[in-house]
Design an enzyme around this catalytic site. Sequence first.
Site, short mmCIF file in Angstrom:
data_model
loop_
_atom_site.label_atom_id
_atom_site.label_comp_id
_atom_site.label_asym_id
_atom_site.label_seq_id
_atom_site.Cartn_x
_atom_site.Cartn_y
_atom_site.Cartn_z
N GLY A 74 2.71 92.84 80.85
CA GLY A 74 3.06 91.61 81.56
C GLY A 74 2.61 91.69 83.00
CE LYS A 110 -14.24 85.47 65.67
NZ LYS A 110 -13.16 84.56 65.70
C1 AGP Z 1 -10.20 85.32 68.22
O1 AGP Z 1 -11.34 85.91 67.70
C2 AGP Z 1 -9.85 85.68 69.57
N1 AGP Z 1 -9.72 87.06 69.77
C3 AGP Z 1 -8.87 84.82 70.31
O2 AGP Z 1 -9.54 83.64 70.60
C4 AGP Z 1 -7.54 84.45 69.61
O3 AGP Z 1 -7.78 83.60 68.54
C5 AGP Z 1 -6.61 83.79 70.62
O4 AGP Z 1 -6.32 84.69 71.64
C6 AGP Z 1 -5.33 83.26 70.01
O5 AGP Z 1 -4.55 84.27 69.45
P1 AGP Z 1 -3.32 83.92 68.54
O6 AGP Z 1 -3.84 83.25 67.33
O7 AGP Z 1 -2.67 85.24 68.24
O8 AGP Z 1 -2.43 83.01 69.31
#
Ligand code: AGP
Length: 616
Positions: free
Chosen positions: A103, A493
């Site tokens: 955090g 991606k």
């Molecule tokens: C996905 O490939 C990423 N690493 C990232 O965009 C991810 O989808 C985003 O941080 C959201 O995460 P969450 O689905 O756990 O909320």
Amino acid sequence: MCGIVGYTGSRPATPLLIEGLRDLEYRGYDSAGVAVMSGKGDLEIVKRAGKIQRLDDALDGGERTSATTGIGHTRWATHGKPTDMNAHPHPGTNGHVVVVHNGIVENYAELRRELSECGVTFSSETDTETIAHLMERAMDRGLDLASALRETAARLEGSQAIVAISPSEPGVLAAARLGNAGGVVLGIGEGENFVASDLAAVIPHTRHVVFLADHQFARVTPGAFTITGTDGQPVGTIDERVVPIDPMSALKGNYPHFMLKEIMEQPEALSDTIQSLVSVEPPEIRLPDLGPAADQLTRVNRVVLIGMGTSLHAAMLGRYFVEKYAGIPAEIDNASEFRYRDAILDPGTLVVSVSQSGETVDVLEGMRVARDAGCLQVTICNTEGGQTTRVADGTVYTRAGLERGVASTKCFTAALVALYALALRLGEARGHLDQETIIERIRALVPLPEHVARILGAEQALARVARDLSQAQNMLFLGRGGAFPVAMEGALKMKEVSYIHAEGYAAGEMKHGPIALIDPGFPSVVIATRHALRNKIISNIEQLQARGGRVVALVTEGDNEIEELCDDCIELPPVDQTLEPILATIPLQCLAYRVAIIRGCDVDQPRNLAKTVTVE
Ligand code: AGP
């Protein structure tokens, strides 16, 4: 963003902490450290910049110490560069307390000034060190570890997850969750207990878990745990649950990378998700975890979908599903924008949050805004007991199993299925869909896992296309309708794992700017399947080719006309129109993976990224 693990029991703590850190490494991987303590309170702290292997090397596997209590941390730097010194754990001046933290202490500059004026010398540039000093000073005044943590917590601004140990209380872990900066889960074992940022570090040892809620504190010993609020009083009910995750799913098996393993697991992930959400015989949209939200869907007259990154792209496609099957207005918003906008919300608005982890801070803060406006909330989540599921009125769980690759793959396609099922349920509740259509829509899902398996079975055919694309510096991904969010996801991606600059666009937007970039070295990947407004997409392809642009197209099997127009074609089986985008996602994930491998990138731990983003 950082990963925290703590252990107290009778086994050697160091190897367990290292194993836990490896399980959490996807949360941050620029430095790591452990602090372990023997039954007599002898303390040892070892930390290193770089990946966990460097720490493991420095510890020599950790077998040599007799310590049976400890805390560990894998860092994603916010304050201070990733150096040995800035790595966690951080001790107070006299080593009376040691902390790990996830955090941001937003008032750390002020606290640092105050502590410096009292003669405290800081040995790192981190905000975390202020917590260690504040706790140590509280303990030096006679407070026990748990009370010192509670007192210190009251001084901190921002959201935090903290775990601390003290040589004066051997065998005790003190933990706190303050706000939405990341989860704290207790793993309840036999004669031993664990504390971690998420399930990945706990389920190899126990499936019995308790998630701390916001502003809850835990005192954990080998044989017991207590949970209190800020006032130090034990909380009323403790929601201890058994998580339905197979510990084997946390392993890489024979795959070289988690990303590949998780791409390949999609037929099973989709099949498990479909089976948990709908039944074909009798035809029924089940959504078993909708809870109190189930009865309130009839009052919904508008839907706002929020998420970040890949989950935002899932939400984008979710909008199409809601409009089509529930017949009500739907909007999407990036959660980090939504939370700060003056969004127009009312009790008739259903806010659907999408988050595989259930811990993304912007999503949680967006949900807080929605709650304050009296909105009904449903979350799409892959993590049993994740924080979003605790805030929402109802949950639609995806059953994709643990996802450890930083680049989300199987959770994206599983979320699309969940959003589809939720849209059908909304349409049913609002009387927008007749029974015949519902049955037809449920049946459309059935062949999906098999089609995905077929695409994956033929993915070696992508090797040559991937080799060509790996030479590019830039790429465009284009799609229309439901394929537009998939184009966005394909581009995300590609850039996440291969570091090639890629942009996803609605194909209709191409002529409004992006086409200026096109030349023979700038390839485009175009989703040109049967239902993706095919004729208009053909025009886009012709316009790209007229500028010398190389085109790779995703087409429906047997579409010879488009095949002739393009440099390369990737075929997809013919499938129900609404579900076509789910199939189109698969080759894009495979291409990103293959291109990244050709370019020698670390696909499971791409630079600068962390899987769960718990800070702003
Ligand atoms: C996905 O490939 C990423 N690493 C990232 O965009 C991810 O989808 C985003 O941080 C959201 O995460 P969450 O689905 O756990 O909320």
